[in-house]
Structure formats: structure tokens, C-alpha cells
Scaffold this active site. Structure first.
Site, PDB file in Angstrom:
ATOM      1  CG  ASP A  92      -2.042   0.976   1.145  1.00 17.71           C
ATOM      2  OD1 ASP A  92      -1.917   1.952   0.376  1.00 17.71           O
ATOM      3  OD2 ASP A  92      -3.047   0.771   1.847  1.00 17.71           O
ATOM      4  NE  ARG A 123      -4.636   3.037   0.122  1.00 13.89           N
ATOM      5  CZ  ARG A 123      -5.732   2.430   0.539  1.00 13.89           C
ATOM      6  NH1 ARG A 123      -6.909   2.813   0.096  1.00 13.89           N
ATOM      7  NH2 ARG A 123      -5.655   1.438   1.403  1.00 13.89           N
TER       8      ARG A 123
END
Ligand SMILES: [Zn+2]
Length: 187
Positions: A121, A123
Site C-alpha cells: 500500500d 497511499r
């Protein structure tokens, strides 16, 4: 951060009647969808763009269901959806499709990202604090299953975490299970 901010516009939608305001952060243009009469401690959903889910209705993930749920809940509770343009957990559309191609060969979502040289991930959520402060919001109820989001929103008091629970389908059940088992998502 050098952020360009749009004017406020009306956005009637199939999920409710909203105000919208865009925030341009470098190349990325984010959208805030909110009720004019915001609750004093609004329910806030931070949604990361998923073109295949949000626009195409892909069944490989649960993004579109989550987005629709959040917009409906915003309409009902005078809340806010912060739509962040970080496609494919921030690896971009082209890399995401390459990851899907690897998943077609049997890898799971995390293994595919790793094979392409990315974290599971990628983000980030710094802009969320900026946006909430821009709206002078000090306290929120955060609609999320993702503990990273809770930990990454600084200087804003999260008085409550509201889980977002979607029904799985045969295509996304493994994906949702991976998010839960390997990425620490809460349900
Ligand atoms: Zn998705």
C-alpha cells in the site's frame, strides 16, 4: 504543500445534493464532496480513487460499494467524502493493471505489488489533515476499516471509528480476506 483550491460548486447526484470543492496538489486533483449543512462532528470517508471499481463497476474489489455507501451516508448524516486521486493504492492505473495481470497468474494483491517493486500500500493521507483544517473541522467520525488511515490523520480528533461493511462477492472475497489478514484491516 502548494495546494490550489477551487471555488465551491453545487453537485446534485443520484446519492444526494452536495457541494464540491477541488484541491490540486501537484499533479493530483482531489475532490471533496460534502453537505452544505455539515454536522458539527461529521462522518468523514476518505476514499482513494479506483477507476476500475468506481467507474467501471469492477467486482475485483469493493471500492464502488464503499463509495456509494459513503455518499448515501453523507447525504443522511450531513457528512463528507474526501476523494483522493491515488489510483491503485497509489501505484497508478498502468501499474495497477500490470498487478491485475499478475493476479491473473495466481498471485494475490500484495504479492503482485511486491513483484512490481511496490509496497502493498503506497497511499498517503497528509492532504486529509490539510483539507479538514481548511474546512475548520476539528473532530470527525471516521468511516473506515483501515487502521493506517486512523493513524495518519494528525491534529484532528477522531472521536469514533465507524466500520464500513460490504458484502463480498465471488470475485473479491479473496481480496477482502487479504486486506483483513495481511494488511491489518479491521471489520
Ligand atoms: Zn477498487
Amino acid at each position: 504543500m502548494n495546494i490550489e483550491i477551487s471555488n465551491i460548486a453545487n453537485l446534485p447526484s443520484r446519492f444526494g445534493t452536495f457541494k464540491v470543492k477541488a484541491f490540486k496538489e501537484g499533479e493530483k486533483e482531489h475532490l471533496v464532496i460534502y453537505k452544505e449543512n455539515l454536522d458539527s462532528i461529521p462522518i468523514v470517508r476518505v476514499h482513494s480513487e479506483c477507476l476500475t471499481g468506481d467507474a467501471i463497476g469492477s467486482l475485483k474489489c469493493d471500492c464502488r460499494d464503499q463509495l456509494e455507501y459513503a455518499l448515501k451516508l453523507s447525504e443522511e448524516t450531513n457528512g463528507m467524502v474526501i476523494y483522493l486521486r491515488q489510483e491503485g493504492r497509489n501505484i497508478g492505473l498502468l501499474n495497477k493493471i500490470n498487478a491485475y495481470a499478475l493476479q491473473d497468474t495466481g498471485l494475490d494483491t500484495i504479492e503482485a505489488n511486491h513483484q512490481l517493486g511496490f509496497e502493498a500500500d503506497e497511499r498517503t493521507y497528509e492532504i486529509v489533515t490539510y483539507i479538514l483544517e481548511h474546512f475548520n473541522i476539528k473532530k470527525i467520525k471516521l468511516l473506515t476499516n483501515n487502521p493506517d488511515k486512523i493513524n495518519s490523520i494528525s491534529d484532528i480528533e477522531i472521536v469514533e471509528r465507524i466500520p464500513i461493511i460490504m458484502e463480498a462477492n465471488e470475485h473479491n472475497i479473496d481480496y477482502i480476506q487479504t486486506k483483513k489478514d495481511a494488511m491489518g484491516h479491521l471489520f
